[in-house]
Design a protein around this motif. Sequence first.
Motif, PDB file in Angstrom:
ATOM      1  N   LEU A   1     -11.213  12.771  -6.481  1.00 17.29           N
ATOM      2  CA  LEU A   1     -10.348  12.563  -7.634  1.00 17.29           C
ATOM      3  C   LEU A   1      -8.920  12.231  -7.203  1.00 17.29           C
ATOM      4  O   LEU A   1      -8.266  11.360  -7.804  1.00 17.29           O
ATOM      5  CB  LEU A   1     -10.342  13.812  -8.515  1.00 17.29           C
ATOM      6  N   ALA A   2      -8.438  12.892  -6.146  1.00 19.99           N
ATOM      7  CA  ALA A   2      -7.078  12.626  -5.663  1.00 19.99           C
ATOM      8  C   ALA A   2      -6.950  11.204  -5.130  1.00 19.99           C
ATOM      9  O   ALA A   2      -5.972  10.505  -5.406  1.00 19.99           O
ATOM     10  CB  ALA A   2      -6.707  13.635  -4.575  1.00 19.99           C
ATOM     11  N   LEU A   3      -7.949  10.768  -4.360  1.00 18.53           N
ATOM     12  CA  LEU A   3      -7.912   9.412  -3.818  1.00 18.53           C
ATOM     13  C   LEU A   3      -8.034   8.369  -4.933  1.00 18.53           C
ATOM     14  O   LEU A   3      -7.349   7.341  -4.905  1.00 18.53           O
ATOM     15  CB  LEU A   3      -9.035   9.232  -2.795  1.00 18.53           C
ATOM     16  N   ILE A   4      -8.906   8.646  -5.904  1.00 22.86           N
ATOM     17  CA  ILE A   4      -9.040   7.721  -7.029  1.00 22.86           C
ATOM     18  C   ILE A   4      -7.728   7.643  -7.810  1.00 22.86           C
ATOM     19  O   ILE A   4      -7.292   6.562  -8.225  1.00 22.86           O
ATOM     20  CB  ILE A   4     -10.189   8.164  -7.963  1.00 22.86           C
ATOM     21  N   THR A   5      -7.080   8.789  -7.992  1.00 17.92           N
ATOM     22  CA  THR A   5      -5.815   8.830  -8.731  1.00 17.92           C
ATOM     23  C   THR A   5      -4.737   8.003  -8.048  1.00 17.92           C
ATOM     24  O   THR A   5      -4.054   7.195  -8.687  1.00 17.92           O
ATOM     25  CB  THR A   5      -5.331  10.283  -8.881  1.00 17.92           C
ATOM     26  N   VAL A   6      -4.586   8.198  -6.735  1.00 17.83           N
ATOM     27  CA  VAL A   6      -3.524   7.481  -6.031  1.00 17.83           C
ATOM     28  C   VAL A   6      -3.836   5.991  -5.934  1.00 17.83           C
ATOM     29  O   VAL A   6      -2.942   5.140  -6.050  1.00 17.83           O
ATOM     30  CB  VAL A   6      -3.275   8.095  -4.635  1.00 17.83           C
ATOM     31  N   MET A   7      -5.105   5.639  -5.750  1.00 16.11           N
ATOM     32  CA  MET A   7      -5.465   4.223  -5.675  1.00 16.11           C
ATOM     33  C   MET A   7      -5.292   3.537  -7.027  1.00 16.11           C
ATOM     34  O   MET A   7      -4.782   2.407  -7.109  1.00 16.11           O
ATOM     35  CB  MET A   7      -6.911   4.087  -5.196  1.00 16.11           C
ATOM     36  N   ALA A   8      -5.710   4.212  -8.104  1.00 12.22           N
ATOM     37  CA  ALA A   8      -5.580   3.631  -9.443  1.00 12.22           C
ATOM     38  C   ALA A   8      -4.115   3.431  -9.811  1.00 12.22           C
ATOM     39  O   ALA A   8      -3.730   2.375 -10.334  1.00 12.22           O
ATOM     40  CB  ALA A   8      -6.268   4.532 -10.469  1.00 12.22           C
ATOM     41  N   SER A   9      -3.288   4.433  -9.533  1.00 11.05           N
ATOM     42  CA  SER A   9      -1.859   4.309  -9.846  1.00 11.05           C
ATOM     43  C   SER A   9      -1.200   3.247  -8.979  1.00 11.05           C
ATOM     44  O   SER A   9      -0.303   2.528  -9.438  1.00 11.05           O
ATOM     45  CB  SER A   9      -1.167   5.663  -9.649  1.00 11.05           C
ATOM     46  N   MET A  10      -1.657   3.119  -7.737  1.00  6.35           N
ATOM     47  CA  MET A  10      -1.091   2.103  -6.840  1.00  6.35           C
ATOM     48  C   MET A  10      -1.412   0.697  -7.337  1.00  6.35           C
ATOM     49  O   MET A  10      -0.533  -0.168  -7.407  1.00  6.35           O
ATOM     50  CB  MET A  10      -1.641   2.299  -5.424  1.00  6.35           C
ATOM     51  N   PHE A  11      -2.684   0.463  -7.705  1.00  7.78           N
ATOM     52  CA  PHE A  11      -3.066  -0.865  -8.203  1.00  7.78           C
ATOM     53  C   PHE A  11      -2.383  -1.168  -9.538  1.00  7.78           C
ATOM     54  O   PHE A  11      -2.007  -2.313  -9.802  1.00  7.78           O
ATOM     55  CB  PHE A  11      -4.581  -0.957  -8.342  1.00  7.78           C
ATOM     56  N   LEU A  12      -2.242  -0.151 -10.390  1.00  3.44           N
ATOM     57  CA  LEU A  12      -1.555  -0.346 -11.658  1.00  3.44           C
ATOM     58  C   LEU A  12      -0.108  -0.777 -11.434  1.00  3.44           C
ATOM     59  O   LEU A  12       0.363  -1.749 -12.043  1.00  3.44           O
ATOM     60  CB  LEU A  12      -1.589   0.946 -12.480  1.00  3.44           C
ATOM     61  N   CYS A  13       0.592  -0.057 -10.565  1.00  4.63           N
ATOM     62  CA  CYS A  13       1.990  -0.386 -10.290  1.00  4.63           C
ATOM     63  C   CYS A  13       2.119  -1.754  -9.629  1.00  4.63           C
ATOM     64  O   CYS A  13       3.048  -2.518  -9.941  1.00  4.63           O
ATOM     65  CB  CYS A  13       2.616   0.693  -9.403  1.00  4.63           C
TER      66      CYS A  13
ATOM     67  N   ASP B   1       8.804   2.879 -11.931  1.00  6.75           N
ATOM     68  CA  ASP B   1       9.818   3.791 -11.396  1.00  6.75           C
ATOM     69  C   ASP B   1       9.375   5.242 -11.470  1.00  6.75           C
ATOM     70  O   ASP B   1       9.747   6.049 -10.616  1.00  6.75           O
ATOM     71  CB  ASP B   1      11.132   3.634 -12.174  1.00  6.75           C
ATOM     72  N   PHE B   2       8.575   5.576 -12.494  1.00  5.54           N
ATOM     73  CA  PHE B   2       8.207   6.970 -12.721  1.00  5.54           C
ATOM     74  C   PHE B   2       7.119   7.446 -11.767  1.00  5.54           C
ATOM     75  O   PHE B   2       7.212   8.546 -11.215  1.00  5.54           O
ATOM     76  CB  PHE B   2       7.754   7.153 -14.169  1.00  5.54           C
ATOM     77  N   LEU B   3       6.082   6.642 -11.571  1.00  6.97           N
ATOM     78  CA  LEU B   3       4.957   7.062 -10.739  1.00  6.97           C
ATOM     79  C   LEU B   3       5.334   7.055  -9.254  1.00  6.97           C
ATOM     80  O   LEU B   3       5.990   6.126  -8.786  1.00  6.97           O
ATOM     81  CB  LEU B   3       3.761   6.144 -10.970  1.00  6.97           C
ATOM     82  N   PRO B   4       4.919   8.073  -8.494  1.00  7.74           N
ATOM     83  CA  PRO B   4       5.212   8.095  -7.057  1.00  7.74           C
ATOM     84  C   PRO B   4       4.693   6.859  -6.315  1.00  7.74           C
ATOM     85  O   PRO B   4       5.333   6.380  -5.374  1.00  7.74           O
ATOM     86  CB  PRO B   4       4.502   9.365  -6.576  1.00  7.74           C
ATOM     87  N   SER B   5       3.540   6.336  -6.746  1.00  8.16           N
ATOM     88  CA  SER B   5       2.996   5.142  -6.096  1.00  8.16           C
ATOM     89  C   SER B   5       3.907   3.942  -6.315  1.00  8.16           C
ATOM     90  O   SER B   5       4.132   3.142  -5.405  1.00  8.16           O
ATOM     91  CB  SER B   5       1.590   4.838  -6.634  1.00  8.16           C
ATOM     92  N   GLY B   6       4.433   3.817  -7.529  1.00 12.25           N
ATOM     93  CA  GLY B   6       5.364   2.730  -7.809  1.00 12.25           C
ATOM     94  C   GLY B   6       6.641   2.869  -7.005  1.00 12.25           C
ATOM     95  O   GLY B   6       7.191   1.873  -6.510  1.00 12.25           O
TER      96      GLY B   6
ATOM     97  N   VAL C   1       0.850  -1.192   0.000  1.00 14.80           N
ATOM     98  CA  VAL C   1       0.000   0.000   0.000  1.00 14.80           C
ATOM     99  C   VAL C   1       0.887   1.243   0.000  1.00 14.80           C
ATOM    100  O   VAL C   1       1.765   1.386   0.857  1.00 14.80           O
ATOM    101  CB  VAL C   1      -0.924   0.034   1.238  1.00 14.80           C
ATOM    102  N   ALA C   2       0.639   2.139  -0.960  1.00 14.36           N
ATOM    103  CA  ALA C   2       1.379   3.399  -1.025  1.00 14.36           C
ATOM    104  C   ALA C   2       0.733   4.397  -0.065  1.00 14.36           C
ATOM    105  O   ALA C   2       0.034   5.335  -0.474  1.00 14.36           O
ATOM    106  CB  ALA C   2       1.377   3.931  -2.453  1.00 14.36           C
ATOM    107  N   LEU C   3       0.955   4.182   1.221  1.00 16.53           N
ATOM    108  CA  LEU C   3       0.257   4.943   2.256  1.00 16.53           C
ATOM    109  C   LEU C   3       0.499   6.454   2.191  1.00 16.53           C
ATOM    110  O   LEU C   3      -0.443   7.233   2.379  1.00 16.53           O
ATOM    111  CB  LEU C   3       0.638   4.398   3.631  1.00 16.53           C
ATOM    112  N   PRO C   4       1.741   6.918   1.956  1.00 15.06           N
ATOM    113  CA  PRO C   4       1.936   8.372   1.896  1.00 15.06           C
ATOM    114  C   PRO C   4       1.060   9.048   0.850  1.00 15.06           C
ATOM    115  O   PRO C   4       0.596  10.170   1.054  1.00 15.06           O
ATOM    116  CB  PRO C   4       3.423   8.506   1.542  1.00 15.06           C
ATOM    117  N   GLY C   5       0.831   8.370  -0.276  1.00 13.63           N
ATOM    118  CA  GLY C   5       0.000   8.949  -1.317  1.00 13.63           C
ATOM    119  C   GLY C   5      -1.434   9.150  -0.861  1.00 13.63           C
ATOM    120  O   GLY C   5      -2.065  10.162  -1.178  1.00 13.63           O
ATOM    121  N   ILE C   6      -1.950   8.187  -0.103  1.00 18.43           N
ATOM    122  CA  ILE C   6      -3.328   8.292   0.394  1.00 18.43           C
ATOM    123  C   ILE C   6      -3.447   9.440   1.396  1.00 18.43           C
ATOM    124  O   ILE C   6      -4.398  10.231   1.353  1.00 18.43           O
ATOM    125  CB  ILE C   6      -3.755   6.959   1.038  1.00 18.43           C
ATOM    126  N   VAL C   7      -2.468   9.536   2.295  1.00 20.94           N
ATOM    127  CA  VAL C   7      -2.474  10.614   3.291  1.00 20.94           C
ATOM    128  C   VAL C   7      -2.355  11.973   2.606  1.00 20.94           C
ATOM    129  O   VAL C   7      -3.086  12.918   2.931  1.00 20.94           O
ATOM    130  CB  VAL C   7      -1.334  10.422   4.314  1.00 20.94           C
TER     131      VAL C   7
END
Length: 280
Positions: free
Chosen positions: A175-187, A234-239, A63-69
């Motif tokens: 939108l921010a939460l959806i963005t971070v969750m989508a990028s996290m699951f993608l990575c 590597d590029f996405l913060p969630s990854g 879980v990319a926790l910092p992104g969610i916070v």
Amino acid sequence: MNKLLIANFSRMKKDMVCKISLLFTILYAILTIVAGWRSMEINDVQIPIDSLFLNSFGVSGFVALPGIVMAAFCSMFIGTEFSDGTMRNKLIVGHRRREIYFTNFLTCALSGIFFNLVYLALVSLIGIPLFGGFQLETGTLLLLMTDGMLAIIAYAAIFNMLTMILQNKTICVCLALITVMASMFLCFYLMKRLEGPPMVEVYQMVNGQTTTETVPNKQYVAGSMRKIFQFIIDFLPSGQSLQLSGQSAVHLKLMPLYSAVIILVTNAFGMFLFGRKDIR
């Protein structure tokens, strides 16, 4: 700009979202230490403090926790300026839009770093006496921390841009939460694809007996597609967060450059759009 920054920090002292984010960070640090200690006792294995320390950037690679916070904090803290009319008042008294935008970005970035440092401080003060000292080399540990901090700043740049452009606090939070969750699951999905072996064993029944045969894995990612998958991670913060917390990062020296690109591009694009936006 200094006055704007001081005003933001003064507001943070009374802001409920800031207090909740800080409390969540403290509880997360304590729970991480307790969970690590319990696991060490139950499984009778030595858990290095390094793994708990790097969990500040995510939950063990899951879980990319910092992104969610950061998504929740930045969207709600900055979004309040629009809903309360503070943003319009700043413009009326003569503050330039670029100053306002960059000040809000700095506020989000420094807040994210502060939350992270609180976690690191608690884990170090409580965890080192329980788990022992760090096993990673100092240079490697500093590089990991630099990557993680820059990823947090990249999160701040992205979510500040969304909030300053869209204005509506509720929409921004969603939108921010959806963005971070989508990028996290993608990575996470791409990382699992890359972990697949090139060869797999297939079980077959021959004359009533079970035999095994090693065959190429049809799902194995090879060639240029493998490089593309790794670049996205590597590029996405969630990854970056998933790799750092899971101690699986392979391009530690490239990730800061990717974060820098995100920070520069999102800030430039956000300032451009905010400079032309009609503030209600």
